[in-house]
Design an enzyme around this catalytic site. Structure first.
Site, PDB file in Angstrom:
ATOM      1  CE1 TYR A  17      -3.228   2.958   0.680  1.00  0.00           C
ATOM      2  CE2 TYR A  17      -1.788   3.259   2.777  1.00  0.00           C
ATOM      3  CZ  TYR A  17      -2.784   3.745   1.858  1.00  0.00           C
ATOM      4  OH  TYR A  17      -3.247   5.126   2.251  1.00  0.00           O
TER       5      TYR A  17
ATOM      6  CB  ALA B 298       0.785   0.736  -4.442  1.00  0.00           C
ATOM      7  CB  CYS B 299       0.067   5.290  -1.867  1.00  0.00           C
ATOM      8  SG  CYS B 299      -1.620   4.655  -1.614  1.00  0.00           S
ATOM      9  CD  GLU B 300       7.889   6.464  -2.020  1.00  0.00           C
ATOM     10  OE1 GLU B 300       9.024   7.032  -2.685  1.00  0.00           O
ATOM     11  OE2 GLU B 300       7.958   5.361  -1.466  1.00  0.00           O
TER      12      GLU B 300
ATOM     13  CG  PHE C  19       0.853  10.623  -4.167  1.00  0.00           C
ATOM     14  CD1 PHE C  19      -0.256  11.646  -4.482  1.00  0.00           C
ATOM     15  CD2 PHE C  19       0.509   9.838  -3.072  1.00  0.00           C
ATOM     16  CE1 PHE C  19      -1.394  11.583  -3.690  1.00  0.00           C
ATOM     17  CE2 PHE C  19      -0.544   9.823  -2.369  1.00  0.00           C
ATOM     18  CZ  PHE C  19      -1.805  10.565  -2.797  1.00  0.00           C
TER      19      PHE C  19
END
Length: 189
Positions: A160, A163-165, A168
């Site tokens: 999580y 993937a989010c890093e 962005f």
């Protein structure tokens, strides 16, 4: 969060100046000069977008400001995204929906007298934040395990955060800071 915030206010001796309440935003009454929503808008679902801004408009003082920080989907991908599920909606934030900038402004226009005063995308900064969270998570794995979290949770959380890093950094999602007010607000310079 409520317990932590209440404890911090008490520890700072500010109970006479700050009231922490655990309430549904739709039930609030009164008038506020400033309304701030940080990373909450994604959790309310598309059906509540207009209700949210109508409520802000109802509560806002004549020359007040509404600040919303929300993770968002690019406009070009929003229609497809909103009709499908993904790993994060399935396993991390069930019921969530990242709005698009157009979905936000459409909801504001349809439900309030608010106007958009300023928009800033801080997604690249949020990528740095996620990297820092990941480093802290890894350095505290013994405490995480001691709290009862298993290897499946640890792998899920690693994925999580990474993937989010990446999302962005590549601008496949955004983190917008939006400032709304009403027309003729003379307090803004």
């Amino acid at each position: 969060q409520y317990r932590e915030a209440t404890a911090r206010v008490a520890a700072a001796g500010l109970q006479d100046r700050i009231a922490i309440e655990l309430r549904d935003y739709r039930s609030l009454e009164g008038t506020f000069t400033k309304i701030v929503s940080i990373e909450m808008f994604e959790a309310i679902g598309e059906a509540e977008f207009e209700t949210f801004f109508h409520t802000c408009d109802r509560l806002l003082a004549p020359e007040g400001l509404v600040f919303v920080q929300t993770i968002a989907m690019p406009d070009q991908r929003y229609e497809r995204y909103r009709r499908t599920t993904d790993w994060i909606k399935e396993y991390i934030f069930p019921g969530s929906l990242l709005p698009s900038l157009t979905a936000i402004t459409n909801a504001v226009t349809a439900s309030s007298q608010l106007i958009t005063h300023r928009v800033q995308d801080i997604g690249s900064h949020y990528a740095t934040t996620l990297s820092t969270w990941s480093e802290r998570f890894e350095s505290n794995l013994p405490q995480v395990r001691a709290m009862g979290f298993d290897e499946t949770f640890i792998r899920t959380w690693r994925f999580y955060l990474a993937a989010c890093e990446a999302a962005f950094r590549t601008r496949t999602i955004h983190d917008y800071q939006l400032l709304f007010t009403r027309p003729y607000n003379q307090s803004l310079r």
